[in-house]
Design an enzyme around this catalytic site. Structure first.
Site, PDB file in Angstrom:
ATOM      1  N   PRO A   1       0.701  -1.022   0.196  1.00 34.24           N
ATOM      2  CA  PRO A   1      -0.092  -0.272   0.217  1.00 34.24           C
ATOM      3  C   PRO A   1       1.018   1.422  -0.360  1.00 34.24           C
ATOM      4  O   PRO A   1       0.256   2.635  -0.728  1.00 34.24           O
ATOM      5  CB  PRO A   1      -0.728   0.008   1.315  1.00 34.24           C
ATOM      6  CG  PRO A   1      -1.236  -1.618   1.105  1.00 34.24           C
ATOM      7  CD  PRO A   1       0.436  -2.152   0.656  1.00 34.24           C
ATOM      8  N   GLY A   2       1.767   1.165   0.471  1.00 37.12           N
ATOM      9  CA  GLY A   2       2.633   2.703   0.579  1.00 37.12           C
ATOM     10  C   GLY A   2       4.240   2.284  -0.295  1.00 37.12           C
ATOM     11  O   GLY A   2       5.146   3.252  -0.129  1.00 37.12           O
TER      12      GLY A   2
ATOM     13  N   GLY B   1     -15.683  10.452 -32.651  1.00 37.17           N
ATOM     14  CA  GLY B   1     -16.018  11.732 -32.181  1.00 37.17           C
ATOM     15  C   GLY B   1     -17.039  11.543 -31.098  1.00 37.17           C
ATOM     16  O   GLY B   1     -16.576  10.917 -30.270  1.00 37.17           O
TER      17      GLY B   1
ATOM     18  N   GLU C   1       3.520  -2.579 -14.545  1.00 35.03           N
ATOM     19  CA  GLU C   1       5.365  -3.236 -14.823  1.00 35.03           C
ATOM     20  C   GLU C   1       6.491  -1.831 -14.541  1.00 35.03           C
ATOM     21  O   GLU C   1       7.615  -2.152 -15.080  1.00 35.03           O
ATOM     22  CB  GLU C   1       5.652  -3.843 -15.707  1.00 35.03           C
ATOM     23  CG  GLU C   1       5.755  -5.603 -15.994  1.00 35.03           C
ATOM     24  CD  GLU C   1       4.396  -6.449 -15.157  1.00 35.03           C
ATOM     25  OE1 GLU C   1       4.659  -5.795 -14.424  1.00 35.03           O
ATOM     26  OE2 GLU C   1       3.896  -7.211 -15.736  1.00 35.03           O
TER      27      GLU C   1
END
Length: 401
Positions: A132-133, A355, A379
């Site tokens: 997570p960090g 478009g 990666e």
């Protein structure tokens, strides 16, 4: 067969494999991909078909029941599959990386135990580095494996685990200080653990929990999860290669071939975006003629096709370099960087050609527009690739005073 992205020098066997895969993509993936993606539904029928084709064992040696093919063959197959639906190529990629790491670094017992079942698709692989960090800073890993008799006890939380729910074998990178004194460089005190588990979510074995799927902008269908280890016990013979402290190098070897895979995915998605753009440009009429006859659109198509060709050429070069046994981190980094950036640009140009209709979920380009950004991150980000490329160039072109 498309005029673009052709590969010279392929054997008859390689051409036959690619033809089979392309036919499967056209018949079994493209017609259902958008519907399944909108429902975020795991493509079980497609995966079963790939299993029958033998793609889960494509690069596993014949002695273990695989096809023993090259990285180039594998990358070209991934390019075709991603052209149909990028999520399906992700299902195969993590399995392939674990099989590759076992083939290159596993003990004989580990190879004998896992590779035959991986080749048959009975054991499905996933690998886990991120936390997570953590982001791109692999040296900051906090998950830890501690020796306890004939076992290791693993604790920590991992993030962005592709195939987290459907896999049955996960290669997990943890810090392991056993045998490595305090002050040892972080990358020399990491170990890859081979964790067997049941498929599914929740507590999939004592001490191991796979929470539910992470809800993503794109790259749907494939399950992306967290992995939480709380007192997870595994036997010491499930240390990849049998020796601690080698995990960082083993993972980087796997990620290196994974970068060729991500480049191939970028090539495949870009090809599909070009196909959709050039087709729509010939059907849509404005000011009394097909928009393909307007010079502005022709310029756009020319740029798109050139980017498809360039990305494919670099991807093929990186794969062939690895197959030759040479170091290919420079080529893999360049291929991954260019293919992912060009993919984003080609998809956006195809989106612009459509478009207002490109904004509608009824059109396939809408799905590709949400999928392409993942390749910019997976990666290793573009910034990480530039760091790798820059350092390698300075090694190759060292200034002599």
């Amino acid at each position: 067969m498309s005029r673009l992205a052709q590969t010279a020098g392929l054997t008859d066997i390689q051409q036959e494999i690619l033809s089979t895969v392309r036919d499967f993509v056209d018949k079994e993936i493209i017609p259902v991909a958008t519907e399944l993606e909108h429902r975020d539904e795991y493509p079980q029928q497609i995966v079963d078909g790939l299993k029958e084709l033998g793609l889960f064992g494509l690069m596993i040696p014949e002695e273990y029941g695989g096809l023993g093919e090259s990285l180039l063959t594998y990358a070209l197959c991934v390019e075709e599959i991603a052209r149909g639906w990028m999520s399906v190529s992700g299902i195969i990629n993590t399995h392939f990386i674990v099989a590759y790491m076992l083939k290159q670094h596993g003990t004989q017992e580990q190879k004998d135990t896992f590779l035959p079942r991986m080749a048959a698709g009975e054991v499905r692989g996933a690998f886990s580095m991120s936390e997570p960090g953590l982001g791109s800073d692999v040296s900051a890993i906090t998950s830890k494996g501690v020796k306890d008799g004939d076992e290791y006890v693993l604790n920590g939380q991992k993030m962005w685990l592709t195939n987290g729910g459907t896999s049955t074998l996960v290669a997990v990178l943890c810090r392991s200080d056993e045998g490595h004194p305090q002050g040892t460089a972080p990358h020399k005190s990491m170990t890859t653990f081979l964790v067997e588990k049941e498929p599914g979510f929740g507590e999939v074995r004592p001490g191991l929990t796979i929470p539910g799927k992470i809800d993503k902008m794109g790259y749907k269908g494939v399950d992306t999860t967290e992995l939480i280890m709380d007192g997870l016990r595994i036997p010491a013979n499930r240390v990849l290669g049998g020796t601690t402290g080698r995990g960082f190098y083993q993972m980087m070897d796997g990620v290196e071939v994974g970068r060729v895979n991500v480049a191939a995915r970028g090539c495949g998605v870009a090809q599909r975006a070009f196909e959709l753009g050039v087709s729509y440009a010939q059907q849509r009429h404005t000011f009394g003629k097909a928009i393909a006859q307007h010079q502005a659109i022709q310029f756009k198509l020319a740029e798109m096709a050139t980017k498809v060709e360039a990305a494919h050429a670099m991807m093929v070069n990186a794969a062939r370099k690895k197959d030759s046994g040479e170091r290919n981190d420079l080529e893999a980094g360049m291929a991954k960087y260019l293919a992912s950036e060009y993919c984003k640009e080609v998809v956006e140009d195809a989106f612009r050609i459509h478009g207002g209709y490109g904004f509608s979920k009824e059109y396939e380009i809408e799905r590709l527009y949400r999928e392409a950004p993942m390749l910019l991150i997976g990666e290793g980000t573009a910034e990480i690739q530039k760091m790798i490329i820059g350092r390698r160039l300075l090694e190759e072109y060292r200034f002599q005073s």
